[in-house]
Design a protein around this motif. Sequence first.
Motif, PDB file in Angstrom:
ATOM      1  N   TRP A 106      11.481 -12.606  37.126  1.00 16.43           N
ATOM      2  CA  TRP A 106      12.741 -11.718  37.444  1.00 16.43           C
ATOM      3  C   TRP A 106      13.089 -11.315  38.638  1.00 16.43           C
ATOM      4  CZ3 TRP A 106      16.161 -11.389  33.612  1.00 16.43           C
ATOM      5  CH2 TRP A 106      15.459 -11.461  32.477  1.00 16.43           C
ATOM      6  N   ALA A 127      16.731 -11.813  40.111  1.00 15.00           N
ATOM      7  CA  ALA A 127      17.479 -10.711  41.083  1.00 15.00           C
ATOM      8  C   ALA A 127      17.891 -11.307  42.322  1.00 15.00           C
ATOM      9  CB  ALA A 127      16.392  -9.448  41.190  1.00 15.00           C
ATOM     10  N   ARG A 158      21.652 -13.029  41.702  1.00 21.81           N
ATOM     11  CA  ARG A 158      22.901 -12.300  41.258  1.00 21.81           C
ATOM     12  C   ARG A 158      23.673 -11.971  42.382  1.00 21.81           C
ATOM     13  NH1 ARG A 158      23.401 -13.200  36.350  1.00 21.81           N
ATOM     14  NH2 ARG A 158      24.717 -11.221  35.858  1.00 21.81           N
ATOM     15  N   GLY A 197      18.278  -3.275  36.086  1.00 22.35           N
ATOM     16  CA  GLY A 197      18.911  -4.200  37.024  1.00 22.35           C
ATOM     17  C   GLY A 197      19.350  -3.274  38.341  1.00 22.35           C
ATOM     18  N   THR A 198      20.495  -3.624  38.965  1.00 24.08           N
ATOM     19  CA  THR A 198      21.116  -2.777  40.010  1.00 24.08           C
ATOM     20  C   THR A 198      21.666  -1.330  39.690  1.00 24.08           C
ATOM     21  OG1 THR A 198      23.019  -3.849  39.900  1.00 24.08           O
ATOM     22  CG2 THR A 198      21.378  -4.795  41.306  1.00 24.08           C
ATOM     23  N   ASP A 241      12.695  -1.105  36.032  1.00 27.38           N
ATOM     24  CA  ASP A 241      12.973  -2.258  36.254  1.00 27.38           C
ATOM     25  C   ASP A 241      11.686  -3.092  36.762  1.00 27.38           C
ATOM     26  OD1 ASP A 241      15.763  -4.327  35.997  1.00 27.38           O
ATOM     27  OD2 ASP A 241      13.990  -5.334  37.080  1.00 27.38           O
ATOM     28  N   GLN A 261      15.293  -5.495  42.349  1.00 22.17           N
ATOM     29  CA  GLN A 261      16.398  -4.537  41.700  1.00 22.17           C
ATOM     30  C   GLN A 261      16.439  -3.204  42.066  1.00 22.17           C
ATOM     31  OE1 GLN A 261      18.508  -6.438  40.442  1.00 22.17           O
ATOM     32  NE2 GLN A 261      18.143  -7.422  38.616  1.00 22.17           N
ATOM     33  N   LYS A 283      17.872  -2.908  45.465  1.00 21.02           N
ATOM     34  CA  LYS A 283      19.532  -3.062  45.380  1.00 21.02           C
ATOM     35  C   LYS A 283      20.078  -1.634  44.789  1.00 21.02           C
ATOM     36  CE  LYS A 283      19.709  -7.896  44.992  1.00 21.02           C
ATOM     37  NZ  LYS A 283      20.062  -9.207  44.339  1.00 21.02           N
ATOM     38  N   THR A 310      10.104   0.858  39.892  1.00 20.15           N
ATOM     39  CA  THR A 310       9.544  -0.395  39.428  1.00 20.15           C
ATOM     40  C   THR A 310       8.655  -0.257  38.484  1.00 20.15           C
ATOM     41  OG1 THR A 310      10.145  -1.203  41.716  1.00 20.15           O
ATOM     42  CG2 THR A 310       8.712  -2.559  40.260  1.00 20.15           C
TER      43      THR A 310
END
Length: 214
Positions: free
Chosen positions: A8, A12, A15, A59-60, A78, A83, A86, A101
Amino acid sequence: MEAVTAAWERYAAGRTPRRTHNAAGANTWLNWTQYADHGPDESLIGKVEGRHVLELGCGTGCNLAHLSTLGAQCVGIDIAPTQRKKAESRWGHLPNLSFQTAEATEFLATHPDSFDAVLSIFGPVWFTDPTMLLPLVRQSLTDGGVFVFSHKPPQLDPQPGEPLREARAVSRWDHSPREWTSLLASARFTNITADVIDPPDGKHEGTLVVRAEA
Ligand SMILES: C[S@@+](CC[C@H](N)C(=O)[O-])C[C@H]1O[C@@H](n2cnc3c(N)ncnc32)[C@H](O)[C@@H]1O
């Protein structure tokens, strides 16, 4: 789990950020599908203002940021540290929005708070054994709380050359609407709907959107 986190993290890093504005000119919005400017909005959740919302695999943080602007108190988790960085960099100025996280099942098993809504948009619900995850989501919801998630519909005919699922670091639970309904009922969810939303013109693959209540 380290291999999963690393996978992952690679995802990340690769992307591109979400656009700053959508076709309607808004700078925050909620997108349940894999297509821009497509599909239902936050009304799937019901009342948003004042609600305590958790997004698994945020995600973001773009979807959760939208709910924050509508007055929800939002927590996004996440598994990929990149992520969170971001998300905080883009949305750290918004009130009532925090990112952590964490792995979804570990977070749910150890977090004492209850949530009025739990979301997963192409997130861990697709990538976690539902017999482990669904009971944890159910117990984290307030009475009448909503659980909404989306992912691609199960692929009946894998594309030629697609790697074998067993060879991937990340597993995926590609359940049909009927299977999700049964799994959710077994985990004591009610008022379950599971539908494949049509794709936009020119696209072939729909989006599976599932909603259930505690
Ligand atoms: C396909 S992305 C979707 C991100 C975001 N929901 C969106 O719609 O843009 C899946 C996200 O789920 C996270 N993820 C996957 N498995 C997870 C787990 N078990 N616990 C927490 N996050 C997870 C990934 O790191 C990734 O950011």
